[in-house]
Write a protein that holds these residues in place. Sequence first.
Motif, PDB file in Angstrom:
ATOM      1  N   ASP A   9       0.971  -1.653  -0.374  1.00  0.00           N
ATOM      2  CA  ASP A   9       0.212  -0.432  -0.354  1.00  0.00           C
ATOM      3  C   ASP A   9       0.470   1.251   0.293  1.00  0.00           C
ATOM      4  N   TYR A  11       2.130   3.253   1.801  1.00  0.00           N
ATOM      5  CA  TYR A  11       2.370   3.565   3.285  1.00  0.00           C
ATOM      6  C   TYR A  11       3.946   2.545   3.413  1.00  0.00           C
ATOM      7  N   ASN A  13       3.506  -1.135   3.673  1.00  0.00           N
ATOM      8  CA  ASN A  13       2.981  -1.867   4.011  1.00  0.00           C
ATOM      9  C   ASN A  13       2.639  -3.603   3.136  1.00  0.00           C
ATOM     10  N   ALA A  97      -6.361  -5.599   4.235  1.00  0.00           N
ATOM     11  CA  ALA A  97      -5.943  -4.409   3.537  1.00  0.00           C
ATOM     12  C   ALA A  97      -6.067  -4.535   1.879  1.00  0.00           C
ATOM     13  N   TYR A 187     -11.400  -0.782   6.697  1.00  0.00           N
ATOM     14  CA  TYR A 187      -9.745  -1.085   6.919  1.00  0.00           C
ATOM     15  C   TYR A 187      -9.120   0.398   7.589  1.00  0.00           C
ATOM     16  N   GLU A 189      -7.485   3.875   8.497  1.00  0.00           N
ATOM     17  CA  GLU A 189      -6.222   4.569   7.705  1.00  0.00           C
ATOM     18  C   GLU A 189      -5.495   4.495   8.987  1.00  0.00           C
ATOM     19  N   ARG A 192      -3.419   1.446   9.058  1.00  0.00           N
ATOM     20  CA  ARG A 192      -2.054   1.332   8.332  1.00  0.00           C
ATOM     21  C   ARG A 192      -0.860   1.684   8.591  1.00  0.00           C
TER      22      ARG A 192
END
Length: 300
Positions: A9, A11, A13, A97, A187, A189, A192
Amino acid sequence: MELIDSFSDHYGNRIFRVFRSSAAARKNQLRQHRHTEFEISLILSGSGLYRTETGNYDIRAGDVFLYSTNEFHCISDITPDAGQDCMELLNLQFSPALLAADGITDADPPLGVFFNRSEAFRNRLTRENPHTAEIRELILSVQTECVAKEPCYRTAVRDLIGRILTTVTRFYGYTNRDARTRPSLRYDENLRVAVAYIEEHLCEPLTLDGIIAAAHMTKTHFLAVFKSFYGMTTWDYINIRRIDRAMSLLAASNRTVLDIAVSCGYNNTANFNRIFRKVTGITPKEYRSSKKSTSDSSPS
């Protein structure tokens, strides 16, 4: 392991990866493992025995297995089959996610097969169910998308996995539709951000307060949301990720167990050994010995 593709994603991840793995013939080698991700495995070739929390399953080519987060599983026996002396698998691993999206309000979200199981659930999809052949093709289509990498292929991968889980939910009776153990697939944010913080500081002295502060969430809300989406506590997640790293170091280096323990976030071997055994079923020394005694690459 042959990594075909993975993506993350915004970030950083990791939310998905697809890979092929193989293992040579063996007998009664108990290398249990757990993941922080969901897993769908297709047996491409070979036969043997899978040990899981729901029972033991004989394996043959074409079988499809489903595993939730933090769920023990282990291929303990592999026997030569049709002139082949190894087993080959195609594995899909993904975070919740990957499927999360605002506005999803299904009473039976697709992750119910992992978190809201009925008594009929089995890790191996029923061979006689005609939809199992359809699911095999969907899994192979994920591989095709990841190899070709045509425009929007990641969206296609997400949709294919959604179709796999929807098919299982509709036609296998594996989901308990009379109870809701998970909220709708929203999910947070901030979650995350928390996972990114954990991954960035995985091998450092982590504290729950530090993780929660990074996520800007209340403690009660964070603990509830994290366990809801990952099916485990925050510390279970951290320990599985740390032990996964430790397993790689034990197999690929001659560093001492203490050195590896410290580099993975543990301050002494006693704590490291205890958690390693909890996650894998064996000690770090036993794991290293088993990896050195064979040249096969165990399915992950």
